[in-house]
Design a protein around this motif. Structure first.
Motif, PDB file in Angstrom:
ATOM      1  N   VAL A   8      -8.595  23.505 -38.783  1.00 21.53           N
ATOM      2  CA  VAL A   8      -9.971  23.614 -39.251  1.00 21.53           C
ATOM      3  C   VAL A   8     -10.924  23.785 -38.063  1.00 21.53           C
ATOM      4  CG1 VAL A   8     -11.862  22.359 -40.358  1.00 21.53           C
ATOM      5  CG2 VAL A   8      -9.586  22.348 -41.383  1.00 21.53           C
ATOM      6  N   LEU A   9     -10.725  22.937 -37.063  1.00 31.61           N
ATOM      7  CA  LEU A   9     -11.589  23.008 -35.885  1.00 31.61           C
ATOM      8  C   LEU A   9     -11.512  24.389 -35.244  1.00 31.61           C
ATOM      9  CD1 LEU A   9     -13.523  21.712 -33.942  1.00 31.61           C
ATOM     10  CD2 LEU A   9     -11.590  20.711 -32.711  1.00 31.61           C
ATOM     11  N   GLN A  10     -10.301  24.867 -35.096  1.00 32.34           N
ATOM     12  CA  GLN A  10     -10.130  26.177 -34.477  1.00 32.34           C
ATOM     13  C   GLN A  10     -10.834  27.266 -35.290  1.00 32.34           C
ATOM     14  OE1 GLN A  10      -6.148  27.237 -33.383  1.00 32.34           O
ATOM     15  NE2 GLN A  10      -6.863  29.134 -32.436  1.00 32.34           N
ATOM     16  N   ALA A  11     -10.659  27.182 -36.617  1.00 30.76           N
ATOM     17  CA  ALA A  11     -11.292  28.192 -37.470  1.00 30.76           C
ATOM     18  C   ALA A  11     -12.806  28.141 -37.325  1.00 30.76           C
ATOM     19  CB  ALA A  11     -10.894  27.969 -38.928  1.00 30.76           C
ATOM     20  N   ILE A  12     -13.341  26.919 -37.285  1.00 31.88           N
ATOM     21  CA  ILE A  12     -14.796  26.784 -37.161  1.00 31.88           C
ATOM     22  C   ILE A  12     -15.268  27.389 -35.843  1.00 31.88           C
ATOM     23  CG2 ILE A  12     -16.671  25.128 -36.844  1.00 31.88           C
ATOM     24  CD1 ILE A  12     -15.257  23.301 -38.817  1.00 31.88           C
ATOM     25  N   ILE A  13     -14.578  27.024 -34.752  1.00 32.34           N
ATOM     26  CA  ILE A  13     -15.027  27.506 -33.441  1.00 32.34           C
ATOM     27  C   ILE A  13     -14.870  29.016 -33.346  1.00 32.34           C
ATOM     28  CG2 ILE A  13     -14.661  27.365 -30.961  1.00 32.34           C
ATOM     29  CD1 ILE A  13     -14.070  24.479 -31.236  1.00 32.34           C
ATOM     30  N   ASP A  14     -13.742  29.519 -33.784  1.00 29.84           N
ATOM     31  CA  ASP A  14     -13.548  30.976 -33.759  1.00 29.84           C
ATOM     32  C   ASP A  14     -14.677  31.676 -34.502  1.00 29.84           C
ATOM     33  OD1 ASP A  14     -11.285  31.086 -32.240  1.00 29.84           O
ATOM     34  OD2 ASP A  14      -9.906  30.963 -33.941  1.00 29.84           O
ATOM     35  N   ASP A  15     -14.967  31.139 -35.689  1.00 33.65           N
ATOM     36  CA  ASP A  15     -16.000  31.776 -36.496  1.00 33.65           C
ATOM     37  C   ASP A  15     -17.361  31.679 -35.831  1.00 33.65           C
ATOM     38  OD1 ASP A  15     -18.051  31.760 -38.913  1.00 33.65           O
ATOM     39  OD2 ASP A  15     -16.234  32.815 -39.525  1.00 33.65           O
ATOM     40  N   TYR A  16     -17.650  30.491 -35.321  1.00 37.81           N
ATOM     41  CA  TYR A  16     -18.965  30.295 -34.716  1.00 37.81           C
ATOM     42  C   TYR A  16     -19.137  31.170 -33.479  1.00 37.81           C
ATOM     43  CZ  TYR A  16     -23.166  28.145 -32.910  1.00 37.81           C
ATOM     44  OH  TYR A  16     -24.445  27.949 -32.459  1.00 37.81           O
ATOM     45  N   ILE A  17     -18.059  31.321 -32.734  1.00 38.01           N
ATOM     46  CA  ILE A  17     -18.127  32.159 -31.533  1.00 38.01           C
ATOM     47  C   ILE A  17     -18.510  33.590 -31.897  1.00 38.01           C
ATOM     48  CG2 ILE A  17     -16.647  33.322 -29.842  1.00 38.01           C
ATOM     49  CD1 ILE A  17     -15.338  30.649 -29.286  1.00 38.01           C
ATOM     50  N   SER A  18     -18.013  34.047 -33.041  1.00 36.62           N
ATOM     51  CA  SER A  18     -18.321  35.441 -33.351  1.00 36.62           C
ATOM     52  C   SER A  18     -19.603  35.617 -34.157  1.00 36.62           C
ATOM     53  CB  SER A  18     -17.147  36.107 -34.076  1.00 36.62           C
ATOM     54  OG  SER A  18     -16.936  35.489 -35.317  1.00 36.62           O
ATOM     55  N   THR A  19     -20.016  34.589 -34.907  1.00 31.46           N
ATOM     56  CA  THR A  19     -21.212  34.782 -35.739  1.00 31.46           C
ATOM     57  C   THR A  19     -22.459  34.087 -35.203  1.00 31.46           C
ATOM     58  OG1 THR A  19     -20.805  32.836 -37.099  1.00 31.46           O
ATOM     59  CG2 THR A  19     -19.787  34.906 -37.800  1.00 31.46           C
ATOM     60  N   ALA A  20     -22.283  33.020 -34.441  1.00 29.07           N
ATOM     61  CA  ALA A  20     -23.404  32.224 -33.943  1.00 29.07           C
ATOM     62  C   ALA A  20     -24.177  31.527 -35.064  1.00 29.07           C
ATOM     63  CB  ALA A  20     -24.362  33.071 -33.095  1.00 29.07           C
ATOM     64  N   GLN A 242     -27.668  37.941 -26.705  1.00 30.95           N
ATOM     65  CA  GLN A 242     -27.143  36.705 -27.282  1.00 30.95           C
ATOM     66  C   GLN A 242     -28.203  36.064 -28.162  1.00 30.95           C
ATOM     67  OE1 GLN A 242     -24.123  36.087 -26.912  1.00 30.95           O
ATOM     68  NE2 GLN A 242     -23.427  36.852 -24.919  1.00 30.95           N
ATOM     69  N   PRO A 243     -27.824  35.733 -29.389  1.00 29.11           N
ATOM     70  CA  PRO A 243     -28.802  35.110 -30.296  1.00 29.11           C
ATOM     71  C   PRO A 243     -29.397  33.830 -29.725  1.00 29.11           C
ATOM     72  CG  PRO A 243     -26.601  35.243 -31.297  1.00 29.11           C
ATOM     73  CD  PRO A 243     -26.532  35.973 -30.012  1.00 29.11           C
ATOM     74  N   GLU A 244     -28.662  33.101 -28.891  1.00 30.15           N
ATOM     75  CA  GLU A 244     -29.246  31.860 -28.365  1.00 30.15           C
ATOM     76  C   GLU A 244     -30.381  32.122 -27.388  1.00 30.15           C
ATOM     77  OE1 GLU A 244     -25.787  32.790 -28.791  1.00 30.15           O
ATOM     78  OE2 GLU A 244     -25.225  30.679 -28.615  1.00 30.15           O
ATOM     79  N   PHE A 245     -30.550  33.390 -27.011  1.00 29.71           N
ATOM     80  CA  PHE A 245     -31.661  33.704 -26.109  1.00 29.71           C
ATOM     81  C   PHE A 245     -32.688  34.605 -26.785  1.00 29.71           C
ATOM     82  CE2 PHE A 245     -28.359  32.383 -23.162  1.00 29.71           C
ATOM     83  CZ  PHE A 245     -29.064  31.534 -22.349  1.00 29.71           C
ATOM     84  N   ARG A 246     -32.859  34.381 -28.092  1.00 31.16           N
ATOM     85  CA  ARG A 246     -33.846  35.190 -28.780  1.00 31.16           C
ATOM     86  C   ARG A 246     -35.254  34.739 -28.396  1.00 31.16           C
ATOM     87  NH1 ARG A 246     -32.204  35.539 -34.780  1.00 31.16           N
ATOM     88  NH2 ARG A 246     -30.169  35.671 -33.764  1.00 31.16           N
ATOM     89  N   PRO A 314     -23.721  31.542 -22.865  1.00 30.02           N
ATOM     90  CA  PRO A 314     -23.955  30.376 -23.720  1.00 30.02           C
ATOM     91  C   PRO A 314     -22.636  29.651 -23.990  1.00 30.02           C
ATOM     92  CG  PRO A 314     -24.146  32.435 -24.966  1.00 30.02           C
ATOM     93  CD  PRO A 314     -24.060  32.804 -23.533  1.00 30.02           C
ATOM     94  N   THR A 315     -22.721  28.373 -24.322  1.00 37.62           N
ATOM     95  CA  THR A 315     -21.492  27.621 -24.565  1.00 37.62           C
ATOM     96  C   THR A 315     -20.660  28.299 -25.654  1.00 37.62           C
ATOM     97  OG1 THR A 315     -22.823  26.214 -26.000  1.00 37.62           O
ATOM     98  CG2 THR A 315     -22.255  25.338 -23.849  1.00 37.62           C
ATOM     99  N   ARG A 316     -21.346  28.952 -26.558  1.00 38.98           N
ATOM    100  CA  ARG A 316     -20.646  29.756 -27.554  1.00 38.98           C
ATOM    101  C   ARG A 316     -20.163  31.029 -26.865  1.00 38.98           C
ATOM    102  NH1 ARG A 316     -21.687  34.089 -30.353  1.00 38.98           N
ATOM    103  NH2 ARG A 316     -23.672  34.294 -29.279  1.00 38.98           N
ATOM    104  N   MET A 317     -18.974  30.979 -26.380  1.00 38.68           N
ATOM    105  CA  MET A 317     -18.468  32.066 -25.550  1.00 38.68           C
ATOM    106  C   MET A 317     -17.043  32.395 -25.973  1.00 38.68           C
ATOM    107  SD  MET A 317     -17.956  32.085 -21.459  1.00 38.68           S
ATOM    108  CE  MET A 317     -19.559  31.985 -20.689  1.00 38.68           C
ATOM    109  N   GLU A 318     -16.641  33.621 -25.771  1.00 41.36           N
ATOM    110  CA  GLU A 318     -15.252  33.978 -26.076  1.00 41.36           C
ATOM    111  C   GLU A 318     -14.356  33.484 -24.939  1.00 41.36           C
ATOM    112  OE1 GLU A 318     -14.709  38.078 -28.028  1.00 41.36           O
ATOM    113  OE2 GLU A 318     -16.369  38.342 -26.647  1.00 41.36           O
ATOM    114  N   TYR A 319     -14.057  32.199 -24.975  1.00 37.93           N
ATOM    115  CA  TYR A 319     -13.363  31.600 -23.841  1.00 37.93           C
ATOM    116  C   TYR A 319     -12.043  32.298 -23.514  1.00 37.93           C
ATOM    117  CZ  TYR A 319     -16.778  27.855 -23.934  1.00 37.93           C
ATOM    118  OH  TYR A 319     -17.946  27.150 -23.884  1.00 37.93           O
TER     119      TYR A 319
END
Lengths: 342, 342
Positions: A8-20, A242-246, A314-319
């Motif tokens: 679940v965690l992996q799915a959430i992070i993967d998704d968040y990384i791509s959608t923000a 990056q959306p975090e820098f809007r 941003p921390t939301r990065m494609e690590y």
DNA sequence: TGTTAGCACTCTGCTTCATAGAGTGCTAAC
DNA sequence: GTTAGCACTCTATGAAGCAGAGTGCTAACA
């Protein structure tokens, strides 16, 4: 932390990384293919939040990964990723086409790195100040000027045109060069202090003024040794995607920081291990990038560490992908360096 | 266009330049000290709008200057402005402290320029490809390598380490250098084509493979000649302080443009007159900067044009001050160049 | 005991609406 | 030619209402 929680965690992070976007239980239930209902996922998410891996921006939003969540993701969850053939090809071609000299290699490295990772990238070359003085030479240029060249163990360090003081013969210049080379050869550039230079001055006392040019060049070269600890910065416009820098304020804060060479230098210089190092959010020692992650690696030439390259975003990065790119680039840069060695 | 209209127009533009807000008749009546009522000013403003010097963002807002208005302001209205002592001092100290070499001079020029003008600044050095080959020299480095140096009429052009092919004596290297220097000396770098190099190759046929390194270096040097048409860019973060770039989209558009060296090169390279040139809004040939103005000037060394420096900002720009800064910098850079001539 | 459906609740973001404010243009008087 | 007065227009701001997404809890189910 059972297997399902990890999934679940992996799915959430993967998704968040791509959608923000904060992500809800429904979406995860649909995507991660566990065959359980959103309600079950909700329970898991609640647990993960209690464990500190997830956060909620506000009470009725979905979840987003916390810094701790990313850390766990990087350390335990994500698989190692290979660089795609497309990217590898791009890098190879890029260097073949664009790089002609060492400094260009660095410049183009940050360019291609930021382009592939879609983030800011930086590169520092911190090792030049430790190089040794080999010799200095005067080359004829025209009637009134000579080219002064300082050669170090890494190649030519610095060169410039110098006026020949009136009434000085070429022989005299050569003698001065010989004295200096004898006294300075083998010294590290940082060791060449004014005191040493003063001694030499005494030694060639008959015409001390002749020395000045050469001396100042060496001073410059040692100065340059630090100045040459150059920082290459690329892809700052990537931030704006990056959306975090809007928010313009955030962009400005970060960009102003990135304009400070010394700061960048410190961000990277702190660590010089061998592998790829990931620093997430507040793990960074500069609070200015506490919402950013840095992925960095040092590169070597003949076993010696000669610089560090990094991607900042941003921390939301494609690590996984970014690490693969950095790793590839680390090796690639080593080869390029050999080819374009000073 | 009577005197009062001019005064009103000037007052409006001055005010708009500093506030970035549309400006109404009341404010002008108060500020420009003509002793007339807002109603009178309104009439004048209405005339000025009909003449095309002013625009209205919307029906009941104040007026803002049009491109034509700025043009008139620059050509006829604003007085020449002296650089403030503070700024002149800043520039002098800046260079004294930070500049050690030619490329640093350029780098620091754009930094200080953008800092003082609070806008993006750029500098191109287009003249390097026209320099002449003087000679090439091999300097000893260690048992297996030599330093190859290419000297041109502007000083050392390029240098690098080269492997010595096994079984080659120093004398042989010197002989090859002599041949090359004989054949190439005086040629412009752009004239040194493969055809010439092939001829030389035949001439030293016994050991053609020895030439390869030196040849490739020259090829590199000529290639570098173009690559050295370098663009220095500074102060991009300054954009973010301008109210006209509060929108991230606009910032991104412009910043992406500014990352294209070739584009910048074209923006500036087009004009190489002697004085300070102001290009306002749509006068710029690139539509990407049609809401920007460019103020540029070329700088010279020994009478020869060696580069162009410029400030780029929104059309709402402190024209008088920026022009003064550019003018000062133009002269100052000439002196700096003399000092740090390659 | 783990899983699921249902439901009430919460919070954001968007749209709509009303209002205050700034500025104009016009007219009539000076 | 200049000015005061006034009606008109347009924007920016804030409040109110509403839809939508998502949660947590409870109770039922296997």
């Amino acid at each position: 932390m059972d297997e399902r929680k990890r999934q679940v965690l992996q799915a959430i992070i993967d998704d968040y990384i791509s959608t923000a976007e904060p992500i809800g239980s429904r979406t995860i239930a649909r995507k991660c293919g566990l065959g359980v209902s959103p309600a079950t996922i909700r329970n898991e998410m609640s647990d993960l939040e209690a464990l500190g891996f997830l956060e909620q921006p506000h009470a009725s939003a979905g979840r987003i990964p916390s810094a701790k969540g990313y850390r766990f993701y990087v350390d335990c969850l994500m698989g190692p990723q290979q660089l795609s053939d497309r990217d590898a090809l791009l890098i190879n071609q890029w260097f073949d086409q664009k790089v002609r000299r060492l400094d260009e290699a660095f410049q183009e490295t940050v360019k291609v790195l930021s382009r592939i990772t879609r983030n800011v990238s930086l590169l520092v070359t911190p090792q030049t100040s430790s190089c040794q003085f080999k010799y200095l030479q005067f080359l004829p240029f025209d009637d009134t000027r000579v080219v002064v060249i300082v050669v170090t163990d890494t190649g030519v360090m610095d060169n410039r045109l110098m006026e020949i003081p009136a009434g000085t013969s070429v022989e005299e210049l050569q003698r001065i060069a010989a004295v200096m080379n004898h006294r300075l050869s083998g010294l590290h550039l940082t060791e060449i202090q004014s005191s040493v230079l003063e001694k030499i001055k005494e030694e060639v006392l008959p015409r001390p003024e002749l020395l000045e040019g050469a001396l100042s060049l060496i001073r410059e070269a040692t100065g340059c040794a630090n100045a040459n600890d150059k920082v290459y910065l690329g892809g700052t416009t990537q931030l704006l995607n990056q959306p975090e820098f809007r928010d313009v304020e955030k962009v400005r804060t970060l960009l102003s920081m990135l304009e400070e060479d010394r700061l960048l230098y410190d961000i990277l210089h702190t660590q010089d291990g061998n592998g790829v190092i990931v620093t997430i959010g507040a793990e960074n020692k500069f609070s200015g990038i506490k919402d950013c992650s840095v992925i960095q690696a040092s590169f070597r030439l003949d076993g010696q560490m000669v610089g560090t390259l990094a991607v900042l975003g941003p921390t939301r990065m494609e690590y996984a992908r970014t690490m693969a790119v950095i790793e590839f680039m680390q090796a690639h840069l080593g080869n390029v360096l050999k080819k374009y060695q000073r």
